[in-house]
Design a protein around this motif. Structure first.
Motif, mmCIF file in Angstrom:
data_model
loop_
_atom_site.group_PDB
_atom_site.id
_atom_site.type_symbol
_atom_site.label_atom_id
_atom_site.label_comp_id
_atom_site.label_asym_id
_atom_site.label_seq_id
_atom_site.Cartn_x
_atom_site.Cartn_y
_atom_site.Cartn_z
ATOM 1 N N LYS A 38 46.758 46.072 38.439
ATOM 2 C CA LYS A 38 47.104 44.667 38.213
ATOM 3 C C LYS A 38 46.487 43.776 39.292
ATOM 4 O O LYS A 38 45.922 42.719 38.995
ATOM 5 N N GLU A 39 46.581 44.206 40.550
ATOM 6 C CA GLU A 39 45.992 43.440 41.646
ATOM 7 C C GLU A 39 44.470 43.333 41.487
ATOM 8 O O GLU A 39 43.889 42.258 41.661
ATOM 9 N N THR A 40 43.849 44.449 41.138
ATOM 10 C CA THR A 40 42.390 44.466 40.956
ATOM 11 C C THR A 40 41.968 43.583 39.793
ATOM 12 O O THR A 40 41.006 42.819 39.897
ATOM 13 N N LEU A 41 42.676 43.689 38.673
ATOM 14 C CA LEU A 41 42.332 42.903 37.486
ATOM 15 C C LEU A 41 42.550 41.409 37.717
ATOM 16 O O LEU A 41 41.784 40.591 37.207
ATOM 17 N N ASN A 42 43.571 41.052 38.485
ATOM 18 C CA ASN A 42 43.780 39.634 38.804
ATOM 19 C C ASN A 42 42.632 39.090 39.654
ATOM 20 O O ASN A 42 42.182 37.960 39.439
ATOM 21 N N ARG A 43 42.161 39.901 40.605
ATOM 22 C CA ARG A 43 40.999 39.476 41.406
ATOM 23 C C ARG A 43 39.760 39.348 40.523
ATOM 24 O O ARG A 43 38.978 38.395 40.668
ATOM 25 N N ASP A 44 39.582 40.308 39.616
ATOM 26 C CA ASP A 44 38.442 40.245 38.700
ATOM 27 C C ASP A 44 38.520 39.027 37.791
ATOM 28 O O ASP A 44 37.495 38.406 37.480
#
Length: 249
Positions: A63-69
């Motif tokens: 979730k953290e990675t996808l939000n940054r992406d």
């Protein structure tokens, strides 16, 4: 406990209660089997609990990675939209045969700016190493595999095709018609400018005008559409992850 059962068996044999002994032995075996099954079930519960805790950790990290992406995606779309706006300004200015003004060098500098990227794969690769089956929701698991597989390859391919087109323009078009490609503006070092060598001859140059009028189409197919599709995909993944995290809490 084992000694206690052994004493009961000895007593039954000593007293000659063979039938009772057999029934007792069978009952003892049944109890042992039930105990083993209960132990296995408890072990399975513990393993499943550990898997769900690990799944939750991966989902939070994803979730953290996808939000940054997603933030990177939206920033890229803004960069590309500014370039597209400059392309339209230049096309309109030239088609209306307007005179050159100093603001145009900023639009010439911006027309070939673009940005694309691929999904950050480190968390997903760690998940793959553990096994994608760790994600219990089939729909979410398949969506993640699709996003980090074929979709990631397709946005990379589209972006590099656009990059190749710009490289060709720098060494075959810009070098003949501009002082330099992507020079820095004096008052705004982060902005790029391109000053035409001869604006009047540039307006009538078929090769440059073909390049300028083709750019919006390339933008649409190689930048705008892939990034929009990626935005939709990221938002769907985040929705599915949030839904799954609520179930795991």
């Amino acid at each position: 406990m084992i000694k206690f059962f052994r004493n009961i068996r000895k007593k039954l044999l000593a007293e000659g209660h063979t039938s009772k002994y057999l029934k007792y032995a069978i009952g003892e075996i049944v109890l042992v089997v039930i105990g083993i099954l209960i132990a296995l079930q408890i072990n399975n519960w513990n393993e499943d609990r550990k898997d769900r805790e690990l799944e939750k950790e991966f989902l939070v990290a994803l979730k953290e990675t996808l939000n940054r992406d997603l933030d990177r995606n939206l920033a890229s779309q803004k960069v590309n939209q500014r370039a597209l706006n400059s392309i339209r300004v230049l096309t309109k200015h030239i088609e209306q045969d307007l005179q050159y003004n100093d603001s145009l060098k900023h639009h010439f500098g911006a027309m070939s700016n673009f940005h694309f990227w691929d999904l950050s794969e480190s968390v997903f690769e760690s998940l793959k190493a553990k096994g994608l089956d760790l994600i219990s929701n089939n729909n979410l698991r398949d969506s993640l595999a699709l996003a980090y597989g074929n979709h990631n390859k397709s946005i990379n391919f589209a972006g590099f095709r656009y990059h190749d087109y710009m490289d060709h323009a720098i060494f075959n078009i810009f070098n003949n018609h501009f002082k330099e490609a992507w020079g820095n503006a004096v008052n705004s070092p982060s902005a790029t400018i391109m000053e035409p060598l001869d604006y009047e001859s540039l307006k009538s140059n078929k090769e440059f005008m073909y390049f300028l009028k083709t750019l919006p189409n390339l933008h649409y197919y190689k930048l705008t559409t892939p990034l929009k599709d990626t935005q939709i995909l990221l938002e769907r993944l985040l929705f599915l992850i949030d839904k799954e995290l609520k179930k795991l809490d």
